[in-house]
Design a protein around this motif. Structure first.
Motif, mmCIF file in Angstrom:
data_model
loop_
_atom_site.group_PDB
_atom_site.id
_atom_site.type_symbol
_atom_site.label_atom_id
_atom_site.label_comp_id
_atom_site.label_asym_id
_atom_site.label_seq_id
_atom_site.Cartn_x
_atom_site.Cartn_y
_atom_site.Cartn_z
ATOM 1 N N LEU A 1 -15.291 -9.777 -7.874
ATOM 2 C CA LEU A 1 -14.505 -10.604 -6.964
ATOM 3 C C LEU A 1 -15.044 -10.473 -5.552
ATOM 4 N N ILE B 1 -9.748 -10.869 -2.543
ATOM 5 C CA ILE B 1 -8.440 -10.770 -3.166
ATOM 6 C C ILE B 1 -7.419 -11.178 -2.115
ATOM 7 N N ARG C 1 2.108 -8.843 -2.278
ATOM 8 C CA ARG C 1 1.778 -8.934 -3.700
ATOM 9 C C ARG C 1 0.474 -9.693 -3.850
ATOM 10 N N LEU D 1 -2.278 -12.048 -5.581
ATOM 11 C CA LEU D 1 -2.319 -13.215 -6.453
ATOM 12 C C LEU D 1 -3.265 -12.933 -7.610
ATOM 13 N N GLY D 2 -2.749 -13.039 -8.826
ATOM 14 C CA GLY D 2 -3.581 -12.851 -10.003
ATOM 15 C C GLY D 2 -3.799 -11.423 -10.443
ATOM 16 N N HIS D 3 -3.167 -10.475 -9.780
ATOM 17 C CA HIS D 3 -3.311 -9.062 -10.131
ATOM 18 C C HIS D 3 -1.950 -8.381 -10.010
ATOM 19 N N SER D 4 -1.762 -7.315 -10.752
ATOM 20 C CA SER D 4 -0.505 -6.570 -10.737
ATOM 21 C C SER D 4 -0.510 -5.516 -9.640
ATOM 22 N N HIS E 1 -6.805 0.052 -7.888
ATOM 23 C CA HIS E 1 -6.826 -0.982 -8.930
ATOM 24 C C HIS E 1 -8.257 -1.310 -9.369
#
Length: 70
Positions: A2, A5, A20, A22-25, A47
């Protein structure tokens, strides 16, 4: 890999800030913008532990609701 992020940053009713990804926890909360930036960096490193897969840029997108009288 990536290149970027994106985090959505919003004020919380208790006066803190939430972010938060986008697209990840990934989600975190902080009491100040400075603390939030530090927490986001740490969370991204946790992460994505391998540097070669870690995003090179972290974008914080601040969202703010505003009400106006009609």
């Amino acid at each position: 890999m990536l290149s970027e992020i994106i985090f959505i940053v919003e004020p919380d009713p208790d006066g803190s800030l939430t972010a938060r990804a986008l697209g990840h926890s990934i989600f975190m909360q902080a009491d100040s913008p400075e603390q939030l930036r530090d927490n986001v960096r740490d969370a991204v490193r946790c992460h994505f532990p391998a540097e070669e897969t870690r995003p090179k840029v972290i974008r914080l997108h601040h969202v703010r609701d505003e009400l106006i009288a009609a």
